[in-house]
Design a protein around this motif. Structure first.
Motif, mmCIF file in Angstrom:
data_model
loop_
_atom_site.group_PDB
_atom_site.id
_atom_site.type_symbol
_atom_site.label_atom_id
_atom_site.label_comp_id
_atom_site.label_asym_id
_atom_site.label_seq_id
_atom_site.Cartn_x
_atom_site.Cartn_y
_atom_site.Cartn_z
ATOM 1 N N PRO A 250 64.667 103.004 -49.800
ATOM 2 C CA PRO A 250 64.568 103.299 -51.260
ATOM 3 C C PRO A 250 63.856 104.665 -51.227
ATOM 4 O O PRO A 250 63.147 105.156 -50.259
ATOM 5 C CB PRO A 250 63.297 102.117 -51.457
ATOM 6 C CG PRO A 250 63.812 101.227 -50.633
ATOM 7 C CD PRO A 250 64.057 101.872 -49.275
ATOM 8 N N ALA A 251 64.083 105.392 -52.418
ATOM 9 C CA ALA A 251 63.462 106.742 -52.685
ATOM 10 C C ALA A 251 62.150 106.639 -52.342
ATOM 11 O O ALA A 251 61.734 107.797 -51.829
ATOM 12 C CB ALA A 251 63.805 107.060 -54.159
ATOM 13 N N ALA A 252 61.455 105.855 -52.971
ATOM 14 C CA ALA A 252 59.730 106.014 -52.638
ATOM 15 C C ALA A 252 59.599 105.984 -51.109
ATOM 16 O O ALA A 252 58.446 106.661 -50.846
ATOM 17 C CB ALA A 252 59.088 104.797 -53.486
ATOM 18 N N PHE A 253 60.165 105.393 -50.342
ATOM 19 C CA PHE A 253 59.938 105.155 -49.202
ATOM 20 C C PHE A 253 60.205 106.450 -48.456
ATOM 21 O O PHE A 253 59.367 106.977 -47.561
ATOM 22 C CB PHE A 253 60.768 103.984 -48.129
ATOM 23 C CG PHE A 253 60.151 102.768 -48.700
ATOM 24 C CD1 PHE A 253 59.322 102.210 -49.640
ATOM 25 C CD2 PHE A 253 60.205 101.664 -47.968
ATOM 26 C CE1 PHE A 253 58.971 100.913 -50.118
ATOM 27 C CE2 PHE A 253 59.921 100.362 -48.083
ATOM 28 C CZ PHE A 253 59.173 100.119 -49.303
ATOM 29 N N ARG A 254 61.324 107.044 -48.748
ATOM 30 C CA ARG A 254 61.914 108.383 -48.302
ATOM 31 C C ARG A 254 60.883 109.492 -48.541
ATOM 32 O O ARG A 254 60.473 110.045 -47.598
ATOM 33 C CB ARG A 254 63.232 108.768 -48.601
ATOM 34 C CG ARG A 254 64.385 107.784 -48.285
ATOM 35 C CD ARG A 254 65.756 108.338 -48.443
ATOM 36 N NE ARG A 254 66.028 108.793 -49.668
ATOM 37 C CZ ARG A 254 66.386 108.020 -50.763
ATOM 38 N NH1 ARG A 254 66.651 106.839 -50.672
ATOM 39 N NH2 ARG A 254 66.605 108.668 -52.250
ATOM 40 N N GLY B 212 70.444 114.271 -45.493
ATOM 41 C CA GLY B 212 70.800 114.920 -44.434
ATOM 42 C C GLY B 212 69.874 115.046 -43.403
ATOM 43 O O GLY B 212 70.216 115.623 -42.115
ATOM 44 N N ASP B 213 68.554 114.673 -43.497
ATOM 45 C CA ASP B 213 67.539 114.691 -42.480
ATOM 46 C C ASP B 213 67.999 113.729 -41.275
ATOM 47 O O ASP B 213 68.570 112.708 -41.283
ATOM 48 C CB ASP B 213 66.312 114.388 -42.782
ATOM 49 C CG ASP B 213 65.445 115.374 -43.634
ATOM 50 O OD1 ASP B 213 66.290 116.577 -43.530
ATOM 51 O OD2 ASP B 213 64.560 115.292 -44.052
ATOM 52 N N THR B 214 67.587 113.971 -40.329
ATOM 53 C CA THR B 214 67.678 113.086 -38.802
ATOM 54 C C THR B 214 66.530 112.109 -38.658
ATOM 55 O O THR B 214 65.489 112.612 -39.044
ATOM 56 C CB THR B 214 67.985 113.913 -37.471
ATOM 57 O OG1 THR B 214 69.164 114.625 -37.631
ATOM 58 C CG2 THR B 214 68.187 112.862 -36.212
ATOM 59 N N VAL B 215 66.755 110.783 -38.527
ATOM 60 C CA VAL B 215 65.535 109.971 -38.139
ATOM 61 C C VAL B 215 65.729 109.421 -37.065
ATOM 62 O O VAL B 215 66.756 109.341 -36.357
ATOM 63 C CB VAL B 215 65.375 108.771 -39.382
ATOM 64 C CG1 VAL B 215 65.077 109.381 -40.888
ATOM 65 C CG2 VAL B 215 66.781 108.032 -39.456
ATOM 66 N N ILE B 216 64.553 108.685 -36.599
ATOM 67 C CA ILE B 216 64.531 108.026 -35.290
ATOM 68 C C ILE B 216 64.387 106.670 -35.505
ATOM 69 O O ILE B 216 63.366 106.210 -36.243
ATOM 70 C CB ILE B 216 63.501 108.654 -34.342
ATOM 71 C CG1 ILE B 216 63.419 110.112 -34.129
ATOM 72 C CG2 ILE B 216 63.215 107.751 -32.869
ATOM 73 C CD1 ILE B 216 64.678 110.473 -33.281
ATOM 74 N N ILE B 217 65.267 105.638 -35.057
ATOM 75 C CA ILE B 217 64.903 104.232 -35.417
ATOM 76 C C ILE B 217 64.646 103.598 -34.049
ATOM 77 O O ILE B 217 65.163 104.134 -33.067
ATOM 78 C CB ILE B 217 66.178 103.664 -35.898
ATOM 79 C CG1 ILE B 217 67.427 103.807 -34.961
ATOM 80 C CG2 ILE B 217 66.558 104.170 -37.251
ATOM 81 C CD1 ILE B 217 68.624 102.756 -35.606
#
Length: 86
Positions: A17-21, A29-34
């Motif tokens: 969700p946008a609020a979480f982002r 386009g950002d890289t995230v770590i899961i």
């Protein structure tokens, strides 16, 4: 902790969700770590993951590491170490 139900769509994609982002500072386009652990799936921004890694590394004190003298002593005792022959 905030929570929101979301669906997994084709290809296993999860819509954050946008609020979480915004809260995480994640943009398109950002890289995230899961990370997967016994508690579930965790998503971190790359910046957050680097900051965490720096904190962990920062807990090690340089005086805890073996000194140069200890390393050279170990090399002298290593039977696999090549030696010069005259």
């Amino acid at each position: 902790m905030a929570s929101q139900a979301v669906k997994i769509i084709d290809g296993g994609k999860l819509i954050i969700p946008a609020a979480f982002r915004r809260k995480l500072g994640i943009e398109v386009g950002d890289t995230v770590i899961i990370e997967l652990d016994e508690d579930g799936l965790h998503v971190r921004s790359l910046t957050s993951a680097v900051r965490l890694a720096q904190t962990i590394v920062g807990t090690f004190r340089p005086d805890d590491a073996p000194g140069e003298n200890a390393l050279s002593q170990n090399s002298a005792n290593d039977p696999h170490q090549e030696t010069e022959h005259d």
